[in-house]
Design an enzyme around this catalytic site. Sequence first.
Site, PDB file in Angstrom:
ATOM      1  N   PRO A  63      78.086  92.329  65.319  1.00 59.86           N
ATOM      2  CA  PRO A  63      77.757  90.888  66.324  1.00 59.86           C
ATOM      3  C   PRO A  63      77.676  90.182  66.492  1.00 59.86           C
ATOM      4  O   PRO A  63      76.825  89.301  65.571  1.00 59.86           O
ATOM      5  CB  PRO A  63      76.066  92.043  66.392  1.00 59.86           C
ATOM      6  CG  PRO A  63      75.606  92.674  64.832  1.00 59.86           C
ATOM      7  CD  PRO A  63      77.109  92.812  64.217  1.00 59.86           C
ATOM      8  N   CYS A  67      77.056  86.619  68.584  1.00 64.23           N
ATOM      9  CA  CYS A  67      76.909  86.035  69.944  1.00 64.23           C
ATOM     10  C   CYS A  67      78.004  85.370  70.738  1.00 64.23           C
ATOM     11  O   CYS A  67      78.604  84.481  69.397  1.00 64.23           O
ATOM     12  CB  CYS A  67      75.217  84.818  70.094  1.00 64.23           C
ATOM     13  SG  CYS A  67      74.258  85.480  69.242  1.00 64.23           S
ATOM     14  N   ALA A  94      73.726  90.501  69.427  1.00 60.67           N
ATOM     15  CA  ALA A  94      72.242  90.063  70.063  1.00 60.67           C
ATOM     16  C   ALA A  94      71.535  90.237  70.738  1.00 60.67           C
ATOM     17  O   ALA A  94      72.401  89.007  71.519  1.00 60.67           O
ATOM     18  CB  ALA A  94      71.947  89.242  68.782  1.00 60.67           C
ATOM     19  N   GLN A 124      73.002  95.488  69.337  1.00 63.14           N
ATOM     20  CA  GLN A 124      72.403  94.687  68.687  1.00 63.14           C
ATOM     21  C   GLN A 124      70.819  94.945  69.441  1.00 63.14           C
ATOM     22  O   GLN A 124      71.589  93.554  70.204  1.00 63.14           O
ATOM     23  CB  GLN A 124      72.862  93.818  67.409  1.00 63.14           C
ATOM     24  CG  GLN A 124      72.119  93.614  66.665  1.00 63.14           C
ATOM     25  CD  GLN A 124      71.951  92.121  65.956  1.00 63.14           C
ATOM     26  OE1 GLN A 124      72.382  91.954  66.616  1.00 63.14           O
ATOM     27  NE2 GLN A 124      72.328  92.576  64.269  1.00 63.14           N
ATOM     28  N   TYR A 181      65.558  85.931  62.876  1.00 59.62           N
ATOM     29  CA  TYR A 181      64.883  86.315  63.893  1.00 59.62           C
ATOM     30  C   TYR A 181      63.075  87.033  63.893  1.00 59.62           C
ATOM     31  O   TYR A 181      62.564  86.561  62.627  1.00 59.62           O
ATOM     32  CB  TYR A 181      65.890  87.012  64.774  1.00 59.62           C
ATOM     33  CG  TYR A 181      66.864  86.011  64.546  1.00 59.62           C
ATOM     34  CD1 TYR A 181      66.851  84.738  65.293  1.00 59.62           C
ATOM     35  CD2 TYR A 181      68.024  86.347  64.456  1.00 59.62           C
ATOM     36  CE1 TYR A 181      67.613  84.162  65.484  1.00 59.62           C
ATOM     37  CE2 TYR A 181      69.049  85.478  64.624  1.00 59.62           C
ATOM     38  CZ  TYR A 181      68.998  84.410  65.211  1.00 59.62           C
ATOM     39  OH  TYR A 181      70.201  83.117  64.864  1.00 59.62           O
ATOM     40  N   GLY A 197      82.303  90.411  60.559  1.00 61.15           N
ATOM     41  CA  GLY A 197      83.280  88.949  61.801  1.00 61.15           C
ATOM     42  C   GLY A 197      84.152  88.211  61.819  1.00 61.15           C
ATOM     43  O   GLY A 197      84.772  88.306  62.719  1.00 61.15           O
ATOM     44  N   ARG A 198      83.970  86.990  61.846  1.00 57.96           N
ATOM     45  CA  ARG A 198      84.631  85.866  61.498  1.00 57.96           C
ATOM     46  C   ARG A 198      86.302  86.437  61.990  1.00 57.96           C
ATOM     47  O   ARG A 198      86.839  85.954  62.577  1.00 57.96           O
ATOM     48  CB  ARG A 198      84.508  84.385  60.968  1.00 57.96           C
ATOM     49  CG  ARG A 198      83.235  83.977  61.356  1.00 57.96           C
ATOM     50  CD  ARG A 198      82.568  82.798  60.776  1.00 57.96           C
ATOM     51  NE  ARG A 198      82.776  83.880  59.418  1.00 57.96           N
ATOM     52  CZ  ARG A 198      82.257  82.745  58.292  1.00 57.96           C
ATOM     53  NH1 ARG A 198      81.882  81.618  58.428  1.00 57.96           N
ATOM     54  NH2 ARG A 198      80.835  83.754  57.093  1.00 57.96           N
TER      55      ARG A 198
END
Length: 361
Positions: free
Chosen positions: A25, A27, A59, A101, A184, A325-326
Amino acid sequence: IPATDLLTPLKIRDVTLRNRIVMSPMCQYSSQDGLADDWHLVHLGSRAAGGVSLVFVEATAVTAEGRISPGDMGIWGDQHIEPLARIARFVASQGAVPAIQLAHAGRKASCQQPWLGGAPIKTAAEGGWPVIAPSAIPFHEGDPAPLALDRQGIDATIEAFAAATQRALTAGFQVIELHAAHGYLLHEFLSPLSNQRTDEYGGSLENRLRLTLQVAERMRKIIPQGLPLFVRISATDWVDGGWDIEQSVVLSRELKELGVDLIDVSSGALVPTAKIPVGRGYQVPFARQIKEQTGILTGAVGMITEPQYANEIITGGSADLVFIGRELLRDPYWALKAQHELGGEPAWPIPYGYAVKRRAK
Ligand code: FNR
């Protein structure tokens, strides 16, 4: 029996993943009023066409106040369902499993998008909103203190996760992940550095686990038996006296008891001062330890960029899934590249496959 590797399918409950490559996930901070739009469809849809088995929507905030920034994706109202359903349908049409997510940013809410600097938006006049947390301790020293949640606020938070879960199911997501990592709201309750409550939600480990377990339990009761529930955790705060891998093992064991299927093992981001030894696969040993000590499925994430290395994480038994991810931002077709490098013909989208297949000359 052939050895399990990065390209081996995995069945969790009634859901079959075509390989072990997951889009982590991420953003996009690109929503208006929490709504998914064409950007998100193309962003997520291209990774589904690109061979990933499980595509995670970023998210997604369970309340408007639970957004990190004004651009965060949200699922606090029924208006959010259809734009997300469009994404879920397209992802599924490409042979990938649509996942989402669910998140609440806690004390890290009401900030600018990172490319605008990421600073707290302190007033309503500037577009900010009230920020909640377990205790009135800001993320950055000197920033405005968040409001410590009262019991009513805690109950409302659990209900917000429940309503969001229902909406995510209506939208067609087949895997739901609870975000309990990265400093979070739920991670803030887990860590003694951010949770200094004196009620039943703070103090002892049992008390600090309570909210995360209650939310997961509530979600598990809503999600049909055939569909998986994942939880992302930060395995450690990387700070002495903070949340750590031993506590993460206890949490994972209890989540497994509640019917959680997989722990997605990240780390850090609770405090800005942590010294983190970032390097290739630096969080993988935590995924391995949680898997070994609890028997739950795990996902490894963080600085995994090469197909051969990702494959070793699976063949070596450190984790059951690899979250990318990246590297998937750099290359939406990373999974097709991995299939090629590991010796197979990539699972090209049908309109490409006949044209680009490498034929024996
Ligand atoms: C992230 N990350 C992240 N994590 C998460 O649990 N929910 C999220 O919404 C986001 N958002 C996000 C946005 C962007 C732009 C980045 C780069 C990262 C963390 C991400 O899922 C992953 O755990 C880390 O990026 C480490 O993996 P890689 O990038 O080294 O493969």
